[in-house]
Write an enzyme that holds these catalytic residues in place. Structure first.
Site, mmCIF file in Angstrom:
data_model
loop_
_atom_site.group_PDB
_atom_site.id
_atom_site.type_symbol
_atom_site.label_atom_id
_atom_site.label_comp_id
_atom_site.label_asym_id
_atom_site.label_seq_id
_atom_site.Cartn_x
_atom_site.Cartn_y
_atom_site.Cartn_z
ATOM 1 N N SER A 93 0.748 -1.203 -0.024
ATOM 2 C CA SER A 93 -0.051 0.056 0.066
ATOM 3 C C SER A 93 0.862 1.249 0.063
ATOM 4 O O SER A 93 1.726 1.724 -0.960
ATOM 5 C CB SER A 93 -1.076 0.055 1.270
ATOM 6 O OG SER A 93 -1.932 1.041 1.182
ATOM 7 N N ASP A 151 -8.992 -4.405 -6.028
ATOM 8 C CA ASP A 151 -8.687 -3.590 -5.126
ATOM 9 C C ASP A 151 -9.381 -2.413 -5.005
ATOM 10 O O ASP A 151 -9.646 -1.683 -6.241
ATOM 11 C CB ASP A 151 -7.092 -2.876 -5.296
ATOM 12 C CG ASP A 151 -6.391 -2.288 -4.346
ATOM 13 O OD1 ASP A 151 -7.264 -1.630 -3.411
ATOM 14 O OD2 ASP A 151 -5.022 -2.235 -4.212
ATOM 15 N N HIS A 174 -7.095 -5.277 -1.570
ATOM 16 C CA HIS A 174 -6.177 -4.393 -1.374
ATOM 17 C C HIS A 174 -5.256 -5.312 -0.390
ATOM 18 O O HIS A 174 -3.870 -5.010 -0.124
ATOM 19 C CB HIS A 174 -6.394 -3.097 -0.880
ATOM 20 C CG HIS A 174 -5.300 -2.213 -0.453
ATOM 21 N ND1 HIS A 174 -4.694 -1.600 -1.406
ATOM 22 C CD2 HIS A 174 -5.209 -1.551 0.742
ATOM 23 C CE1 HIS A 174 -3.562 -1.026 -0.938
ATOM 24 N NE2 HIS A 174 -3.827 -0.939 0.246
#
Length: 288
Positions: free
Chosen positions: A160, A206, A238
């Site tokens: 991320s 995601d 994600h």
């Protein structure tokens, strides 16, 4: 980071940590063109939860860290094959190192020193996470593990915002041998100055860092003539990198072996490019 290589090159006599005890061992030599570590790889070995190396663990407290929030170092205990490449891994927004901890023993047991870190603040930006990844690699010069790390074989990974941070680190320190952003998030979508071989892992479903807004433009912004690849995990979210994932492990290990260790035995798993299938919804690569 210019002092990183010099400091690691200046490491003192070889040491090994066994069950928390410092034990002197002879320094292991490695030729510049031979960094192969471990047995010949197979489809089974690159997906295995553990490789051939026994590993040790060293904890770096927040108080003992400078420029990052502490972390955990996973390392091979056997130095008979020579030095190892070092990989620093950052978690994502509001996550701790626990979210990416599975990568530590998995990669270390395949022949890397792996440093999973905590950030100084949970909401640190990708740029700050990039600085902290480099600070973590720099910190290794002050540990008893410094002698087993090759200062010219360093890499970064991140999830991320940590993935965005790995690109920021590669931009700041071009001598890095590999970068692996996983479901990366970054407000900056342009990294044409990154020359580090980069594997970007996206996730088809995601909803936080949508691939069309993050992973794909980040990949396309990298130099067209550079070593880069984009793999999109089918039906994945994600948070896919936050749990053991055989697909991420397979290609991350192969990427690190190929570019950090110059180990051509692993090229077969990267080139020709893997096919779009039940695991991968999209693949882009510059491999021949």
């Amino acid at each position: 980071m210019q002092s990183l290589s010099r400091a690691l090159r200046a490491a003192l006599a070889a040491t090994a940590l066994t069950a928390g005890t410092l034990v002197a061992v002879p320094a292991a030599a490695a030729t510049d063109d031979d960094y192969q570590r471990g047995p010949d790889p197979t489809e089974e070995s690159i997906e295995a939860p553990r490789g051939s190396f026994e590993i040790g663990v060293a904890v770096v407290t927040r108080a003992g860290a400078e420029g990052f929030g502490g972390g955990t170092v996973y390392y091979p205990t056997d130095t008979s094959e020579g030095t190892f490449g070092a990989v620093a891994v950052s978690p994502g927004y509001r996550s701790s190192q626990a979210a990416i901890a599975w990568l530590g023993p998995r990669l270390a047991s395949q022949g890397f020193v792996v440093f999973t870190i905590d950030t100084l603040r949970p909401a640190d930006s990708p740029a700050r996470r990039g600085d902290q990844l480099l600070a973590a690699l720099d910190h290794l010069q002050d540990t008893e593990l410094a002698d087993r790390i090759d200062p010219d074989r360093l890499a970064v990974m991140g999830h991320s915002m940590g993935g965005g941070g790995s690109l920021e680190a590669a931009k700041e320190y071009p001598a890095l041998q590999a970068a692996i952003p996983m479901t990366p998030w970054s407000s900056d979508k342009t990294f044409p100055e990154v020359s580090t071989p980069t594997l970007i892992v996206g996730a088809e479903d995601d909803r936080i860092a949508r691939v069309r807004s993050h992973a794909e433009p980040l990949y396309e912004s990298l130099p067209a003539d550079g070593d880069k690849a984009y793999l999109e995990l089918r039906d994945a979210s994600h948070s896919a990198p936050s749990a053991p994932n055989a697909v991420i492990a397979r290609y991350s290990l192969s990427w690190l072996k190929r570019y950090v260790d110059d180990d051509e035995r692993y090229a077969q798993f990267l080139c020709p490019a893997p096919a779009v299938d039940s695991e991968l919804s999209e693949v882009r690569t510059t491999c021949d």
